[in-house]
Design a protein around this motif. Structure first.
Motif, PDB file in Angstrom:
ATOM      1  N   ASN A  91     -22.615 -33.992 -27.216  1.00 34.03           N
ATOM      2  CA  ASN A  91     -23.082 -32.989 -27.688  1.00 34.03           C
ATOM      3  C   ASN A  91     -22.124 -32.444 -28.475  1.00 34.03           C
ATOM      4  OD1 ASN A  91     -23.545 -29.989 -28.595  1.00 34.03           O
ATOM      5  ND2 ASN A  91     -25.306 -30.123 -27.106  1.00 34.03           N
ATOM      6  N   PRO A  92     -22.247 -32.169 -30.055  1.00 29.80           N
ATOM      7  CA  PRO A  92     -21.110 -31.699 -30.702  1.00 29.80           C
ATOM      8  C   PRO A  92     -20.388 -30.498 -30.450  1.00 29.80           C
ATOM      9  CG  PRO A  92     -22.912 -32.394 -32.082  1.00 29.80           C
ATOM     10  CD  PRO A  92     -23.292 -32.420 -30.858  1.00 29.80           C
ATOM     11  N   GLN A  93     -20.993 -29.611 -29.513  1.00 33.21           N
ATOM     12  CA  GLN A  93     -20.195 -28.449 -28.999  1.00 33.21           C
ATOM     13  C   GLN A  93     -19.044 -28.926 -28.036  1.00 33.21           C
ATOM     14  OE1 GLN A  93     -23.774 -25.992 -27.967  1.00 33.21           O
ATOM     15  NE2 GLN A  93     -22.113 -24.321 -28.517  1.00 33.21           N
ATOM     16  N   ALA A  94     -19.656 -30.074 -27.165  1.00 34.29           N
ATOM     17  CA  ALA A  94     -18.493 -30.408 -26.211  1.00 34.29           C
ATOM     18  C   ALA A  94     -17.480 -31.044 -26.836  1.00 34.29           C
ATOM     19  CB  ALA A  94     -19.281 -31.427 -25.482  1.00 34.29           C
ATOM     20  N   SER A  95     -17.414 -31.529 -28.054  1.00 28.87           N
ATOM     21  CA  SER A  95     -16.233 -32.194 -28.770  1.00 28.87           C
ATOM     22  C   SER A  95     -15.550 -31.338 -29.615  1.00 28.87           C
ATOM     23  CB  SER A  95     -16.907 -33.296 -29.655  1.00 28.87           C
ATOM     24  OG  SER A  95     -17.610 -34.297 -29.138  1.00 28.87           O
ATOM     25  N   ASP A  96     -15.864 -29.898 -29.576  1.00 35.58           N
ATOM     26  CA  ASP A  96     -15.099 -29.053 -30.475  1.00 35.58           C
ATOM     27  C   ASP A  96     -14.080 -28.434 -29.713  1.00 35.58           C
ATOM     28  OD1 ASP A  96     -14.663 -27.182 -32.819  1.00 35.58           O
ATOM     29  OD2 ASP A  96     -15.853 -25.606 -31.363  1.00 35.58           O
ATOM     30  N   PRO A  97     -12.925 -28.399 -30.090  1.00 37.19           N
ATOM     31  CA  PRO A  97     -11.665 -27.955 -29.359  1.00 37.19           C
ATOM     32  C   PRO A  97     -11.847 -26.480 -28.980  1.00 37.19           C
ATOM     33  CG  PRO A  97     -10.808 -29.653 -30.903  1.00 37.19           C
ATOM     34  CD  PRO A  97     -12.305 -29.557 -31.304  1.00 37.19           C
ATOM     35  N   ALA A  98     -12.116 -25.763 -30.339  1.00 31.29           N
ATOM     36  CA  ALA A  98     -12.333 -24.323 -30.047  1.00 31.29           C
ATOM     37  C   ALA A  98     -13.558 -23.823 -28.887  1.00 31.29           C
ATOM     38  CB  ALA A  98     -12.593 -23.604 -31.379  1.00 31.29           C
ATOM     39  N   THR A  99     -14.444 -24.454 -29.081  1.00 35.72           N
ATOM     40  CA  THR A  99     -15.490 -24.265 -28.041  1.00 35.72           C
ATOM     41  C   THR A  99     -15.016 -24.607 -26.393  1.00 35.72           C
ATOM     42  OG1 THR A  99     -17.213 -24.809 -29.565  1.00 35.72           O
ATOM     43  CG2 THR A  99     -17.585 -25.021 -27.247  1.00 35.72           C
ATOM     44  N   GLN A 100     -14.201 -25.853 -26.523  1.00 32.58           N
ATOM     45  CA  GLN A 100     -13.634 -26.336 -25.201  1.00 32.58           C
ATOM     46  C   GLN A 100     -12.715 -25.199 -24.777  1.00 32.58           C
ATOM     47  OE1 GLN A 100     -11.543 -29.766 -25.961  1.00 32.58           O
ATOM     48  NE2 GLN A 100     -13.544 -30.883 -26.844  1.00 32.58           N
ATOM     49  N   ASP A 101     -11.879 -24.539 -25.538  1.00 30.30           N
ATOM     50  CA  ASP A 101     -10.892 -23.436 -25.344  1.00 30.30           C
ATOM     51  C   ASP A 101     -11.557 -22.399 -24.917  1.00 30.30           C
ATOM     52  OD1 ASP A 101      -8.850 -25.504 -25.536  1.00 30.30           O
ATOM     53  OD2 ASP A 101      -8.182 -24.422 -27.608  1.00 30.30           O
ATOM     54  N   ARG A 102     -12.518 -21.760 -25.484  1.00 37.38           N
ATOM     55  CA  ARG A 102     -13.508 -20.684 -25.153  1.00 37.38           C
ATOM     56  C   ARG A 102     -14.015 -20.942 -23.986  1.00 37.38           C
ATOM     57  NH1 ARG A 102     -17.799 -17.348 -28.470  1.00 37.38           N
ATOM     58  NH2 ARG A 102     -17.758 -15.433 -27.285  1.00 37.38           N
ATOM     59  N   LEU A 103     -14.678 -21.902 -23.789  1.00 39.49           N
ATOM     60  CA  LEU A 103     -15.259 -21.880 -22.343  1.00 39.49           C
ATOM     61  C   LEU A 103     -14.102 -22.075 -21.348  1.00 39.49           C
ATOM     62  CD1 LEU A 103     -17.712 -22.789 -20.681  1.00 39.49           C
ATOM     63  CD2 LEU A 103     -17.340 -24.997 -21.011  1.00 39.49           C
ATOM     64  N   HIS A 104     -13.159 -22.637 -21.491  1.00 40.53           N
ATOM     65  CA  HIS A 104     -11.977 -22.722 -20.346  1.00 40.53           C
ATOM     66  C   HIS A 104     -11.590 -21.404 -20.134  1.00 40.53           C
ATOM     67  CE1 HIS A 104      -7.547 -22.852 -19.293  1.00 40.53           C
ATOM     68  NE2 HIS A 104      -8.315 -23.723 -18.297  1.00 40.53           N
ATOM     69  N   ASP A 105     -11.331 -20.389 -21.448  1.00 45.60           N
ATOM     70  CA  ASP A 105     -11.011 -19.173 -20.901  1.00 45.60           C
ATOM     71  C   ASP A 105     -11.898 -18.372 -20.100  1.00 45.60           C
ATOM     72  OD1 ASP A 105      -8.540 -19.621 -22.189  1.00 45.60           O
ATOM     73  OD2 ASP A 105      -9.042 -18.750 -24.193  1.00 45.60           O
ATOM     74  N   LEU A 106     -13.416 -18.456 -20.214  1.00 44.57           N
ATOM     75  CA  LEU A 106     -14.459 -17.571 -19.783  1.00 44.57           C
ATOM     76  C   LEU A 106     -14.484 -18.193 -18.354  1.00 44.57           C
ATOM     77  CD1 LEU A 106     -16.950 -17.879 -22.374  1.00 44.57           C
ATOM     78  CD2 LEU A 106     -15.775 -15.881 -21.607  1.00 44.57           C
ATOM     79  N   THR A 107     -14.323 -19.530 -18.093  1.00 39.08           N
ATOM     80  CA  THR A 107     -14.325 -20.016 -16.606  1.00 39.08           C
ATOM     81  C   THR A 107     -13.170 -19.664 -15.913  1.00 39.08           C
ATOM     82  OG1 THR A 107     -15.440 -22.197 -17.798  1.00 39.08           O
ATOM     83  CG2 THR A 107     -14.459 -22.227 -15.800  1.00 39.08           C
ATOM     84  N   ALA A 108     -12.205 -19.642 -16.432  1.00 41.34           N
ATOM     85  CA  ALA A 108     -10.865 -19.116 -15.756  1.00 41.34           C
ATOM     86  C   ALA A 108     -11.221 -17.505 -15.283  1.00 41.34           C
ATOM     87  CB  ALA A 108      -9.813 -19.078 -16.492  1.00 41.34           C
ATOM     88  N   ARG A 109     -11.742 -16.819 -16.074  1.00 43.92           N
ATOM     89  CA  ARG A 109     -12.000 -15.535 -15.629  1.00 43.92           C
ATOM     90  C   ARG A 109     -13.010 -15.431 -14.371  1.00 43.92           C
ATOM     91  NH1 ARG A 109     -13.357 -13.089 -21.748  1.00 43.92           N
ATOM     92  NH2 ARG A 109     -11.349 -13.835 -22.557  1.00 43.92           N
ATOM     93  N   LEU A 110     -13.971 -16.411 -14.798  1.00 45.95           N
ATOM     94  CA  LEU A 110     -15.274 -16.374 -13.784  1.00 45.95           C
ATOM     95  C   LEU A 110     -14.752 -16.830 -12.274  1.00 45.95           C
ATOM     96  CD1 LEU A 110     -18.213 -17.579 -15.878  1.00 45.95           C
ATOM     97  CD2 LEU A 110     -17.901 -15.431 -14.910  1.00 45.95           C
ATOM     98  N   LEU A 111     -13.633 -17.779 -12.267  1.00 46.19           N
ATOM     99  CA  LEU A 111     -13.217 -18.067 -11.103  1.00 46.19           C
ATOM    100  C   LEU A 111     -11.738 -17.469 -10.673  1.00 46.19           C
ATOM    101  CD1 LEU A 111     -13.679 -22.137 -11.856  1.00 46.19           C
ATOM    102  CD2 LEU A 111     -15.058 -20.455 -10.571  1.00 46.19           C
ATOM    103  N   ARG A 112     -11.332 -16.429 -11.331  1.00 43.04           N
ATOM    104  CA  ARG A 112     -10.154 -16.060 -10.854  1.00 43.04           C
ATOM    105  C   ARG A 112      -9.960 -15.560  -9.524  1.00 43.04           C
ATOM    106  NH1 ARG A 112     -11.860 -12.023 -14.620  1.00 43.04           N
ATOM    107  NH2 ARG A 112     -12.637 -10.082 -13.617  1.00 43.04           N
ATOM    108  N   ASP A 113     -10.893 -15.235  -9.001  1.00 40.20           N
ATOM    109  CA  ASP A 113     -10.833 -14.817  -7.534  1.00 40.20           C
ATOM    110  C   ASP A 113     -10.902 -15.821  -6.370  1.00 40.20           C
ATOM    111  OD1 ASP A 113     -10.801 -12.240  -8.339  1.00 40.20           O
ATOM    112  OD2 ASP A 113     -12.931 -11.951  -8.047  1.00 40.20           O
ATOM    113  N   HIS A 114     -10.914 -16.868  -6.958  1.00 40.42           N
ATOM    114  CA  HIS A 114     -11.091 -18.352  -6.071  1.00 40.42           C
ATOM    115  C   HIS A 114     -10.046 -19.330  -6.507  1.00 40.42           C
ATOM    116  CE1 HIS A 114     -15.030 -16.620  -4.781  1.00 40.42           C
ATOM    117  NE2 HIS A 114     -14.991 -16.166  -5.802  1.00 40.42           N
ATOM    118  N   LEU A 115      -9.193 -19.145  -7.695  1.00 39.29           N
ATOM    119  CA  LEU A 115      -8.334 -20.090  -7.998  1.00 39.29           C
ATOM    120  C   LEU A 115      -7.150 -20.025  -7.034  1.00 39.29           C
ATOM    121  CD1 LEU A 115      -8.858 -20.349 -11.749  1.00 39.29           C
ATOM    122  CD2 LEU A 115      -9.423 -22.200 -10.150  1.00 39.29           C
TER     123      LEU A 115
END
Length: 286
Positions: A262-286
């Protein structure tokens, strides 16, 4: 099984090293078939499932019978609906081995009939199919490919190609919900993460790929779609083939064929934003 001798973490005929393999979701469907397919190649197989060990003794006996004599098999149970359990799973795996050559993130669930939120506050399909694999991978990353080529294979789905990643609404609170929509959304997140991790891998000895294993007749498929499919053993052949590749970091496989995600998956800006959101969602478990 593939007959070509291409070397890789799932078994390298050119060396005497046998790999340590971690396979999640290994007690049913594609995972069960893959556990049996990889058993003979492993130097140590760490198998994860939802069920307690006493409920899967028949499978474990079959896997042991397919392994080389004396090869260790470790079974670990954890519910991906509980992120604390996933953190505990990473600890259990680390206690059983000091290196991982191959991690296959296969555990998944279908979207439930109605939108459901986990006790951790996430849409449950996203948590099981995306957040939990990311959390586990992060907890094991320093062990994968540390002193030899290593590999992460994230089991995705071709449904991700028609999905849209809702970065402002990862739990689908404000978008139309259906079981298949939630499933495809979670798999798009997983493929996007795979592309991000491939671009940010901690060492060049580590390759990260994702794969659509085919349309496979499993309870997961039939919970969402009124279609048939191939036998799980066919998916296991595909996963064993992909697990044995090398030098393909960042590739998305449509079964055995490299293909554009999917083109969204290949987009570095989308990747970075998802990574940041994911880090917030997982911050209590990392």
């Amino acid at each position: 099984m593939p007959t070509d001798p291409t070397p890789g973490p799932a078994g390298d005929p050119s060396t005497s090293r046998t790999p340590t393999i971690v396979l999640t979701g290994g007690t049913s469907g594609i995972g069960r078939a893959t556990a049996l397919a990889l058993a003979g190649t492993a130097g140590h197989l760490v198998l994860h499932g939802l069920e307690p060990e006493h409920d899967v003794t028949d499978l474990l006996d079959a896997v042991r019978a397919a392994m080389r004599p004396g090869t260790p098999l470790t079974y670990v149970a954890a519910d991906y609906g509980d992120l604390a359990a996933v953190t505990g799973l990473a600890r259990q795996i680390r206690a059983s081995t000091d290196r991982i050559d191959l991690l296959v993130n296969n555990a998944a669930r279908p979207g439930p009939a109605t939108r459901t939120i986990s006790d951790d506050g996430n849409e449950v399909t996203l948590q099981t199919n995306y957040l939990a694999p990311v959390l586990l991978t992060t907890g094991l990353l320093d062990l994968i490919g540390r002193d030899a080529p290593g590999r992460i294979v994230n089991v995705a789905s071709a449904t991700h190609l028609s999905a849209t990643l809702y970065l402002d609404d990862l739990s689908l609170a404000h978008h139309p919900y259906s079981p298949s929509t939630a499933y495809a959304h979670s798999k798009l997140a997983l493929v996007t993460y795979s592309c991000w991790l491939a671009a940010h891998r901690p060492r060049r000895s580590l390759d990260v790929v994702s794969v659509h294993p085919g349309v496979i007749s499993t309870q997961l498929l039939h919970a969402m779609f009124s279609i048939g499919g191939e036998r799980p053993e066919q998916a296991a052949v595909t996963l064993r083939y992909v697990a044995a590749r090398r030098d393909d970091n960042g590739t998305y496989y449509d079964e055995r064929r490299p293909a554009p995600p999917n083109p969204q998956a290949s987009d570095p800006a989308t990747q970075d934003r998802l990574h940041d959101l994911t880090a917030r969602l997982l911050r209590d478990h990392l």
